[in-house]
Motif scaffolding. Structure first.
Motif, PDB file in Angstrom:
ATOM      1  N   GLN A   1       0.813  -1.213   0.000  1.00 19.05           N
ATOM      2  CA  GLN A   1       0.000   0.000   0.000  1.00 19.05           C
ATOM      3  C   GLN A   1       0.851   1.270   0.000  1.00 19.05           C
ATOM      4  OE1 GLN A   1      -3.219  -0.231  -0.575  1.00 19.05           O
ATOM      5  NE2 GLN A   1      -2.945  -2.455  -0.543  1.00 19.05           N
ATOM      6  N   ARG A   2       2.075   1.183   0.523  1.00 15.91           N
ATOM      7  CA  ARG A   2       2.968   2.353   0.550  1.00 15.91           C
ATOM      8  C   ARG A   2       3.884   2.399  -0.661  1.00 15.91           C
ATOM      9  NH1 ARG A   2       5.952   1.724   6.052  1.00 15.91           N
ATOM     10  NH2 ARG A   2       7.030   3.605   5.311  1.00 15.91           N
TER      11      ARG A   2
ATOM     12  N   GLY B   1       7.165  -7.659  -6.815  1.00 15.24           N
ATOM     13  CA  GLY B   1       5.708  -7.707  -6.832  1.00 15.24           C
ATOM     14  C   GLY B   1       5.176  -9.085  -7.172  1.00 15.24           C
ATOM     15  N   ALA B   2       5.812  -9.742  -8.141  1.00 19.74           N
ATOM     16  CA  ALA B   2       5.361 -11.065  -8.561  1.00 19.74           C
ATOM     17  C   ALA B   2       5.545 -12.095  -7.451  1.00 19.74           C
ATOM     18  CB  ALA B   2       6.113 -11.502  -9.817  1.00 19.74           C
TER      19      ALA B   2
ATOM     20  N   SER C   1      -4.131  -6.054  -1.452  1.00 17.33           N
ATOM     21  CA  SER C   1      -2.732  -6.087  -1.911  1.00 17.33           C
ATOM     22  C   SER C   1      -2.632  -6.730  -3.285  1.00 17.33           C
ATOM     23  CB  SER C   1      -1.867  -6.852  -0.906  1.00 17.33           C
ATOM     24  OG  SER C   1      -1.842  -6.194   0.342  1.00 17.33           O
ATOM     25  N   LEU C   2      -3.376  -7.814  -3.494  1.00 18.57           N
ATOM     26  CA  LEU C   2      -3.347  -8.480  -4.792  1.00 18.57           C
ATOM     27  C   LEU C   2      -3.837  -7.551  -5.896  1.00 18.57           C
ATOM     28  CD1 LEU C   2      -4.697 -12.040  -3.881  1.00 18.57           C
ATOM     29  CD2 LEU C   2      -2.347 -11.428  -4.490  1.00 18.57           C
ATOM     30  N   GLN C   3      -4.889  -6.794  -5.625  1.00 18.39           N
ATOM     31  CA  GLN C   3      -5.410  -5.859  -6.615  1.00 18.39           C
ATOM     32  C   GLN C   3      -4.376  -4.791  -6.969  1.00 18.39           C
ATOM     33  OE1 GLN C   3      -8.091  -5.684  -8.429  1.00 18.39           O
ATOM     34  NE2 GLN C   3      -9.563  -7.097  -7.504  1.00 18.39           N
ATOM     35  N   ARG C   4      -3.721  -4.255  -5.967  1.00 14.11           N
ATOM     36  CA  ARG C   4      -2.747  -3.188  -6.208  1.00 14.11           C
ATOM     37  C   ARG C   4      -1.523  -3.716  -6.955  1.00 14.11           C
ATOM     38  NH1 ARG C   4      -2.724   1.811  -4.097  1.00 14.11           N
ATOM     39  NH2 ARG C   4      -0.771   3.006  -4.076  1.00 14.11           N
ATOM     40  N   LEU C   5      -1.040  -4.894  -6.554  1.00 12.06           N
ATOM     41  CA  LEU C   5       0.111  -5.485  -7.232  1.00 12.06           C
ATOM     42  C   LEU C   5      -0.233  -5.862  -8.668  1.00 12.06           C
ATOM     43  CD1 LEU C   5       1.496  -7.748  -4.357  1.00 12.06           C
ATOM     44  CD2 LEU C   5       2.599  -5.713  -5.316  1.00 12.06           C
ATOM     45  N   LYS C   6      -1.455  -6.359  -8.867  1.00 14.01           N
ATOM     46  CA  LYS C   6      -1.910  -6.698 -10.219  1.00 14.01           C
ATOM     47  C   LYS C   6      -1.874  -5.477 -11.128  1.00 14.01           C
ATOM     48  CE  LYS C   6      -6.074  -6.387 -10.981  1.00 14.01           C
ATOM     49  NZ  LYS C   6      -7.032  -5.325 -11.382  1.00 14.01           N
ATOM     50  N   ASP C   7      -2.346  -4.335 -10.630  1.00 17.37           N
ATOM     51  CA  ASP C   7      -2.347  -3.107 -11.433  1.00 17.37           C
ATOM     52  C   ASP C   7      -0.923  -2.682 -11.791  1.00 17.37           C
ATOM     53  OD1 ASP C   7      -5.095  -3.027 -11.307  1.00 17.37           O
ATOM     54  OD2 ASP C   7      -5.165  -1.616  -9.627  1.00 17.37           O
ATOM     55  N   HIS C   8      -0.006  -2.774 -10.824  1.00 14.35           N
ATOM     56  CA  HIS C   8       1.388  -2.396 -11.077  1.00 14.35           C
ATOM     57  C   HIS C   8       2.018  -3.296 -12.144  1.00 14.35           C
ATOM     58  CE1 HIS C   8       2.120   0.846  -8.325  1.00 14.35           C
ATOM     59  NE2 HIS C   8       1.772   0.140  -7.257  1.00 14.35           N
TER      60      HIS C   8
END
Length: 263
Positions: A10-11, A25-26, A50-57
């Protein structure tokens, strides 16, 4: 541990320099999914956020030719996007294109570490499948070629000249350059060794071995530091190299720079 990982996500702490680290991230996606699969109700909200945010990145790092970040992060990227396929929007990523990009470039399998990240996806698997595998039931279906006799004569390769540069990009304490001639097809490590042989006081260096191969830890006694978040960055002109010093082969007239940088 999940709280620590989720807080870092998140940060936006998964960066290398000013770019998102696809590798970090992966692997985090794989770790979060491992926990979620083992206990679907455990900390479900922070895990899914967290999964949603990492997926977007990771999706933002997908290039038009199928790479995810760069060649060496694509294997892990494919694994990560595969295990969260249920939240990856349709049409946002072409798995077949990413796999084709890996198969088209032999460098993707250049060393055991690189191969270990690519091979699971080529088999339609991820690291999360390891716990469900029974290796005792595997059978050998590989046909090994008989070793060929070495050729009696060696072909002498033409020489190329590389501009080799070392710079303290953090403290500005030194900057040296030297033209180095090596046989065509030589590695960057060979260039570094030739420079050290020619001018040992200016071009001394130290290495550390890893599963990715050797990497630079010190030049002229100046060490990289995890505490100070510094590392020796490899550049060809102004382009960051994706391969290490043992795998990268400079071309004639190329300008190689090894510079101490922050990450």
């Amino acid at each position: 541990m999940i709280h620590i990982l989720s807080d870092a996500v998140q940060r936006d702490l998964f960066t290398h320099g000013d770019q998102f680290s696809v590798d970090t991230g992966a692997v985090s996606i794989l770790a979060l999914m491992c926990v979620h699969i083992s206990d679907p109700v455990f900390l479900v909200e922070p895990i899914l956020l967290s999964l949603q945010r990492l997926k977007d990145h990771i999706l933002s790092a997908v290039t038009s030719d199928g790479l995810i970040g760069n060649l060496y992060s694509t294997g892990l990227g494919v694994q990560a996007l595969s295990v969260i396929g249920h939240i990856v929007p349709e049409g946002s990523w072409n798995c077949s294109l990413s796999l084709k990009r890996l198969l088209d470039d032999p460098s993707a399998l250049a060393n055991p570490q690189a191969a270990s990240q690519v091979t699971p996806s080529l088999e339609g698997r991820t690291y999360l499948d390891v716990g469900r595998m029974d290796c005792r039931r595997d059978f050998s279906n590989l046909t090994l070629l008989e070793p060929s006799e070495p050729t009696p004569t060696e072909v002498e390769m033409p020489l190329i000249t590389v501009s080799y540069n070392i710079t303290d990009g953090v403290g500005g304490t030194f900057s040296y350059a030297i033209p180095i001639s090596v046989p065509k097809g030589s590695s960057l490590l060979s260039v570094m060794e030739k420079a050290r042989e020619s001018r040992p006081l200016n071009f001394s260096f130290q290495l550390k071995t890893s599963l990715w191969g050797a990497y630079v830890t010190s030049i002229r006694g100046l060490r990289s530091s995890s505490k100070n978040r510094t590392y020796w960055q490899l550049l060809s002109g102004d382009r960051a190299l994706e391969q290490g010093i043992e795998d990268y082969k400079p071309s004639d007239g190329e300008k190689i720079i090894i510079i101490l940088s922050h990450y």
